[in-house]
Write an enzyme that holds these catalytic residues in place. Structure first.
Site, PDB file in Angstrom:
ATOM      1  N   ASP A   7      29.092 -10.552 -53.788  1.00 19.51           N
ATOM      2  CA  ASP A   7      30.149  -9.541 -53.846  1.00 19.51           C
ATOM      3  C   ASP A   7      29.592  -8.170 -53.501  1.00 19.51           C
ATOM      4  O   ASP A   7      28.793  -7.598 -54.256  1.00 19.51           O
ATOM      5  CB  ASP A   7      30.773  -9.534 -55.251  1.00 19.51           C
ATOM      6  CG  ASP A   7      32.004  -8.647 -55.328  1.00 19.51           C
ATOM      7  OD1 ASP A   7      32.375  -8.023 -54.309  1.00 19.51           O
ATOM      8  OD2 ASP A   7      32.598  -8.583 -56.418  1.00 19.51           O
ATOM      9  N   TYR A  65      35.615   8.137 -48.917  1.00 17.60           N
ATOM     10  CA  TYR A  65      35.299   7.247 -47.798  1.00 17.60           C
ATOM     11  C   TYR A  65      34.311   7.907 -46.844  1.00 17.60           C
ATOM     12  O   TYR A  65      33.308   7.304 -46.439  1.00 17.60           O
ATOM     13  CB  TYR A  65      36.585   6.867 -47.060  1.00 17.60           C
ATOM     14  CG  TYR A  65      36.380   5.948 -45.880  1.00 17.60           C
ATOM     15  CD1 TYR A  65      36.098   4.599 -46.073  1.00 17.60           C
ATOM     16  CD2 TYR A  65      36.472   6.421 -44.573  1.00 17.60           C
ATOM     17  CE1 TYR A  65      35.914   3.752 -44.987  1.00 17.60           C
ATOM     18  CE2 TYR A  65      36.290   5.579 -43.493  1.00 17.60           C
ATOM     19  CZ  TYR A  65      36.002   4.245 -43.698  1.00 17.60           C
ATOM     20  OH  TYR A  65      35.817   3.416 -42.618  1.00 17.60           O
ATOM     21  N   ALA A  71      32.233  10.314 -47.453  1.00 14.91           N
ATOM     22  CA  ALA A  71      30.919  10.444 -48.085  1.00 14.91           C
ATOM     23  C   ALA A  71      30.133   9.142 -47.980  1.00 14.91           C
ATOM     24  O   ALA A  71      28.921   9.148 -47.691  1.00 14.91           O
ATOM     25  CB  ALA A  71      31.084  10.849 -49.550  1.00 14.91           C
TER      26      ALA A  71
END
Length: 229
Positions: free
Chosen positions: A54, A144, A146
């Site tokens: 994950d 996003y 960053a």
């Protein structure tokens, strides 16, 4: 025959790249977030291997991989998976920040660490599918952007570190591309989504394959792809 490890092969750019590499007979190792998704990918790409971990929980990737067989050879590692959640700085929660940074930045770094010895042995290639947001941040895109600015830094540092080992590193900066992610962005922006207005994922896949197939006397470090319509 080359072996490619690919994240995000279930849709969009990642699926387009996987289809092209699969069609030409290369070996694929498709990363999946869970066993169910791995089964779907294996059915869609006969003969491909899968690897489960994950990306939203990069601290657990090492544990997950310790229970699976990693490929002995890796010619390319293609980081295509990503997540996006828009919002103004004044409203974004730490959970939203962490999720995007974990998936978009820390997980690619962790996957690269796991496959670096194989990449060195094969004089392989690491491709980071970044974003226009990795070069310029706009209102509501702070978290996003960053994560993607950080991904650029990761790629640049890796390139400098691994050049002497023959590992090539490419960052691809697509503009808006017709994909499920783009549909989500439009929903968050409150705009109607028309995929015909944006880049076809196959066009970005062509860019990625061009970088992979470039003769060894050269490498593409950074390439920006923008909608032509």
């Amino acid at each position: 025959m080359a072996t490619h490890v690919i994240t995000g092969a279930g849709s969009g750019i990642g699926a387009a790249v996987a289809r092209r590499l699969h069609a030409r007979g290369d070996d694929l190792v498709l990363h999946a977030r869970d066993a169910g998704r791995a089964k779907e990918l294996a059915a869609g790409f006969p003969g491909a291997r899968t690897l489960v971990g994950d990306l939203a929980n990069p601290d657990r990737i090492s544990w997950a991989f310790s229970h699976q067989s990693l490929p002995d050879r890796v010619d390319s590692l293609l980081h295509v998976a990503g997540v996006v959640d828009l919002g103004p700085v004044g409203e974004l929660t730490p959970k939203t920040w962490r999720h995007q940074i974990d998936v978009n930045l820390i997980a690619p770094a962790e996957l690269t660490r796991h496959f670096l010895s194989q990449l060195r042995a094969a004089r392989g290639h690491v491709v980071f599918v970044n974003s226009g947001a990795g070069l310029t941040a706009h209102a509501d895109w702070s978290a996003y952007a960053a994560s993607k600015h950080g991904l650029k830094a990761l790629a640049d540092s890796l390139r400098a570190e691994e050049h002497a080992n023959g590992v090539r590193v490419t960052s691809v900066y697509p503009g808006r591309t017709a994909s499920p992610m783009q549909a989500k962005v439009h929903r968050q922006e409150g705009k109607e989504y028309d995929p015909a207005k944006w880049i076809d994922p196959e066009s970005v896949a062509t860019t990625i394959l061009t970088a992979l197939d470039l003769p060894r006397d050269a490498e593409i470090n950074d390439v920006t792809v923008r909608p032509g319509r």
